[in-house]
Design a protein around this motif. Structure first.
Motif, PDB file in Angstrom:
ATOM      1  N   VAL A   1       0.846  -1.203   0.000  1.00 55.48           N
ATOM      2  CA  VAL A   1       0.000   0.000   0.000  1.00 55.48           C
ATOM      3  C   VAL A   1       0.882   1.253   0.000  1.00 55.48           C
ATOM      4  CG1 VAL A   1      -1.624   1.367   1.392  1.00 55.48           C
ATOM      5  CG2 VAL A   1      -2.024  -1.080   1.049  1.00 55.48           C
ATOM      6  N   THR A   2       1.920   1.253   0.803  1.00 59.41           N
ATOM      7  CA  THR A   2       2.834   2.397   0.860  1.00 59.41           C
ATOM      8  C   THR A   2       3.502   2.627  -0.492  1.00 59.41           C
ATOM      9  OG1 THR A   2       3.218   1.991   3.216  1.00 59.41           O
ATOM     10  CG2 THR A   2       4.834   3.358   2.063  1.00 59.41           C
ATOM     11  N   ILE A   3       3.961   1.553  -1.107  1.00 65.18           N
ATOM     12  CA  ILE A   3       4.578   1.649  -2.437  1.00 65.18           C
ATOM     13  C   ILE A   3       3.577   2.190  -3.446  1.00 65.18           C
ATOM     14  CG2 ILE A   3       5.462   0.260  -4.365  1.00 65.18           C
ATOM     15  CD1 ILE A   3       6.733  -1.578  -2.158  1.00 65.18           C
ATOM     16  N   THR A   4       2.361   1.662  -3.411  1.00 64.53           N
ATOM     17  CA  THR A   4       1.334   2.047  -4.375  1.00 64.53           C
ATOM     18  C   THR A   4       0.911   3.503  -4.188  1.00 64.53           C
ATOM     19  OG1 THR A   4       0.579  -0.243  -4.427  1.00 64.53           O
ATOM     20  CG2 THR A   4      -0.908   1.407  -5.336  1.00 64.53           C
TER      21      THR A   4
ATOM     22  N   GLY B   1       2.839   5.891  -3.327  1.00 65.07           N
ATOM     23  CA  GLY B   1       3.881   6.641  -4.013  1.00 65.07           C
ATOM     24  C   GLY B   1       3.716   6.598  -5.519  1.00 65.07           C
ATOM     25  N   GLN B   2       3.334   5.431  -6.023  1.00 63.53           N
ATOM     26  CA  GLN B   2       3.117   5.290  -7.465  1.00 63.53           C
ATOM     27  C   GLN B   2       1.966   6.168  -7.937  1.00 63.53           C
ATOM     28  OE1 GLN B   2       2.485   1.057  -7.605  1.00 63.53           O
ATOM     29  NE2 GLN B   2       4.634   0.613  -8.053  1.00 63.53           N
TER      30      GLN B   2
ATOM     31  N   THR C   1       1.852  -0.331 -14.280  1.00 62.43           N
ATOM     32  CA  THR C   1       2.510  -0.391 -12.970  1.00 62.43           C
ATOM     33  C   THR C   1       1.482  -0.515 -11.859  1.00 62.43           C
ATOM     34  OG1 THR C   1       4.371   0.926 -13.779  1.00 62.43           O
ATOM     35  CG2 THR C   1       4.056   0.852 -11.399  1.00 62.43           C
ATOM     36  N   LEU C   2       0.418   0.273 -11.952  1.00 61.56           N
ATOM     37  CA  LEU C   2      -0.632   0.208 -10.935  1.00 61.56           C
ATOM     38  C   LEU C   2      -1.367  -1.126 -10.978  1.00 61.56           C
ATOM     39  CD1 LEU C   2      -2.058   3.841 -11.134  1.00 61.56           C
ATOM     40  CD2 LEU C   2      -0.467   2.895  -9.449  1.00 61.56           C
TER      41      LEU C   2
ATOM     42  N   ILE D   1      -7.347   3.206 -11.031  1.00 64.55           N
ATOM     43  CA  ILE D   1      -6.780   2.725 -12.293  1.00 64.55           C
ATOM     44  C   ILE D   1      -7.761   2.958 -13.438  1.00 64.55           C
ATOM     45  CG2 ILE D   1      -6.073   0.665 -13.566  1.00 64.55           C
ATOM     46  CD1 ILE D   1      -4.916  -0.370 -10.876  1.00 64.55           C
ATOM     47  N   ASN D   2      -9.039   2.719 -13.184  1.00 63.92           N
ATOM     48  CA  ASN D   2     -10.046   2.812 -14.239  1.00 63.92           C
ATOM     49  C   ASN D   2     -10.619   4.212 -14.450  1.00 63.92           C
ATOM     50  OD1 ASN D   2      -9.949   0.083 -15.046  1.00 63.92           O
ATOM     51  ND2 ASN D   2     -11.115  -0.473 -13.221  1.00 63.92           N
TER      52      ASN D   2
END
Length: 98
Positions: free
Chosen positions: A24-27, A29-30, A39-40, A96-97
């Motif tokens: 979740v933390t990485i995402t 940031g993304q 990537t997502l 994403i969508n």
């Protein structure tokens, strides 16, 4: 034998929750940096996999189903954990969508 199985499963679930928190933390940031849809989607698939592993672990141990866990500083039981992880997945899917 059941006690040790429950303790092992609880440890495995705690590891999965730590993995979910990290993802979740990485995402976050993304999303914040405008990462690509691919990537997502990859991050979404990792979260879905962890969510399914949690379901499987809870399904195999009644002791694990009644234990209390901590995710992002909040204490929850199985139903709260699975609802939380599902909602994060649904929210990321909506991002994403959109």
């Amino acid at each position: 034998m059941g006690f040790f199985n429950s303790m092992r499963t609880i440890g495995e679930i705690n590891g999965l929750l730590k993995d979910f928190e990290n993802q979740v933390t990485i995402t976050q940031g993304q999303v914040g940096s405008g990462a690509s849809k691919a990537t997502l989607n990859n991050s979404l698939n990792v979260m879905k996999s962890i969510h399914q592993q949690l379901i499987d672990k809870f399904g195999n141990s009644s002791g694990a189903r009644t234990a209390t866990y901590t995710i992002f500083g909040d204490k929850m039981r199985m139903d709260g954990i699975l609802t939380y992880t599902r909602n994060v997945i649904l929210n990321l899917n909506a991002i994403i969508n959109s």
